[in-house]
Scaffold this motif. Structure first.
Motif, PDB file in Angstrom:
ATOM      1  N   UNK A  88       0.849  -1.194   0.000  1.00  0.00           N
ATOM      2  CA  UNK A  88       0.000   0.000   0.000  1.00  0.00           C
ATOM      3  C   UNK A  88       0.887   1.247   0.000  1.00  0.00           C
ATOM      4  N   UNK A  89       0.764   2.138  -0.986  1.00  0.00           N
ATOM      5  CA  UNK A  89       1.552   3.371  -0.971  1.00  0.00           C
ATOM      6  C   UNK A  89       1.189   4.234   0.237  1.00  0.00           C
ATOM      7  N   UNK A  90       2.191   4.630   0.994  1.00  0.00           N
ATOM      8  CA  UNK A  90       2.030   5.488   2.171  1.00  0.00           C
ATOM      9  C   UNK A  90       2.813   6.767   1.902  1.00  0.00           C
ATOM     10  N   UNK A  91       2.110   7.915   1.902  1.00  0.00           N
ATOM     11  CA  UNK A  91       2.747   9.174   1.522  1.00  0.00           C
ATOM     12  C   UNK A  91       2.346  10.293   2.471  1.00  0.00           C
ATOM     13  N   UNK A  92       3.310  10.867   3.215  1.00  0.00           N
ATOM     14  CA  UNK A  92       4.733  10.517   3.210  1.00  0.00           C
ATOM     15  C   UNK A  92       4.989   9.157   3.846  1.00  0.00           C
ATOM     16  N   UNK A  93       6.053   8.494   3.416  1.00  0.00           N
ATOM     17  CA  UNK A  93       6.382   7.174   3.927  1.00  0.00           C
ATOM     18  C   UNK A  93       7.011   7.238   5.301  1.00  0.00           C
TER      19      UNK A  93
END
Length: 379
Positions: A88-93
């Motif tokens: 799952x893309x987490x932004x900001x990481x």
């Protein structure tokens, strides 16, 4: 093509205003909120009520989201790593966000990349805090818990060793910093996308009252062009070095001897950027949405020579709606942004934006509107 779903962790006013910025783009939002009464939960249609500190709750929430972002920095770092491991893309990481979560980690990283900061170190107890005070000259010094503080919470001005006990009661490491001799506080707001595009907003002056942001002036008055450029370049470099995706606010001290020092970092839309809703071509909220979705970023330039944001704090006058008649009639250009919160003394329940060609006039209009809504001005 199906429009993406942005998963927003946290139901406060920042989530509410970020959702608002996504509506014209057709972006769908899913919200993880503490309660149904939270600011954003009142306006987002897809709301999950749950505890962001519980990994299973986060994983269930993330299903069906194309990207996860935040309106606060408090999600445990290890949980964010678990979401990334799930694909799952987490932004900001988490590798970036930890620098906004932990002031000790932040200071160590900024030192390593050569960013100017107040003198500082982690201290073990009141006696160590006193030793630090001697290292930087004398008391007073600033003590901060490395995690959990905001709006002046978790921060103490300490004037003696006997005065230094409370910060250590929280059970987390304590960061000591020198008391900076500054003329004012500034903020440099930038936005960065996954492929490295970045934009910088004008540097603003942030005026604090009792540790809480009261007024923001955009751009910062009488700030030399070279110093403004220095602050913008510094914020852009921090964003790149830390791998920030989304909005980054770099809170700064302008010292009496002409230096710029980094005070705090926030990796989300920020109070110092609320003026952009009405004062910039593209708001901080719209650009945060664009960044986390890796869309081209929007123009950050101001629409007017001056924009002023004034926070509306709760007072003893709970029926703010009745004040609209006066405020809107007095200033048809006034922009009011309310958060749907119960009015409590000192609580941020909204803000106002004013703009124009004359700074004194713009400041007066913003201050009057915020004061009238709060009830401290009655005419």
């Amino acid at each position: 093509m199906t429009f993406p779903v942005v998963g927003m962790v946290g139901g406060g006013q920042l989530a509410r205003m970020t959702h608002e910025a996504g509506i014209p783009l057709g972006i769908r939002f899913k919200l993880l909120s503490d309660t149904p009464q939270d600011s954003a939960a009142q306006v987002v249609s897809d709301v999950v009520i749950g505890d962001y500190r519980d990994l299973d709750t986060l994983r269930d929430f993330a299903r069906g989201c194309d990207v996860i972002t935040f309106d606060h920095e408090h999600v445990p770092t290890e949980h964010l790593r678990a979401l990334e491991a799930d694909g799952i893309p987490v932004r900001p990481g988490p590798d970036a966000l930890v620098h906004a979560q932990d002031k000790g980690v932040m200071r160590a990283k900024l030192d390593a990349i050569g960013v100017p900061c107040p003198r500082h170190r982690i201290v073990a107890d009141p006696a160590d805090a006193a030793a630090f005070a001697q290292e930087v000259g004398s008391f007073p010094v600033i003590l901060k818990t490395v995690r959990g503080g905001y709006d002046g919470k978790g921060v103490w001005v300490v004037r003696s060793e006997a005065d230094a006990h409370d910060p250590f009661l929280a059970g987390v490491p304590v960061l000591a910093e020198e008391m900076v001799d500054f003329t004012r506080e500034l903020a440099a707001n930038v936005v960065r996308s996954p492929h490295g595009q970045a934009v910088a907003y004008p540097v603003v002056e942030s005026r604090q009252v009792d540790g809480v942001c009261d007024t923001v002036i955009a751009p910062a008055p009488d700030l030399p062009a070279d110093r403004a450029l220095e602050a913008q370049e510094l914020a852009l470099r921090i964003a790149a070095e830390l791998g920030v995706v989304g909005h980054l606010a770099v809170e700064l001290f302008e010292t009496r001897d002409g230096r710029i020092l980094v005070n705090e970092l926030a990796m989300r839309p920020h109070n110092s950027g609320h003026w952009t809703q009405d004062g910039a071509v593209t708001s901080q909220f719209a650009n945060h949405v664009r960044a986390v979705l890796d869309l081209p970023l929007g123009d950050p330039r101001p629409r007017a020579p001056w924009t002023v944001m004034a926070n509306v704090l709760g007072g003893d006058y709970p029926d703010m709606y009745q004040a609209y008649l006066h405020c809107m009639a007095r200033d048809p250009q006034l922009k009011i942004h309310m958060y749907g919160k119960d009015v409590k003394p000192g609580r941020k329940v909204g803000h106002v934006n004013t703009y124009g060609d004359d700074l004194a006039d713009v400041l007066e209009r913003a201050g009057h509107a915020a004061g009238y809504l709060r009830g401290t001005i009655v005419e």
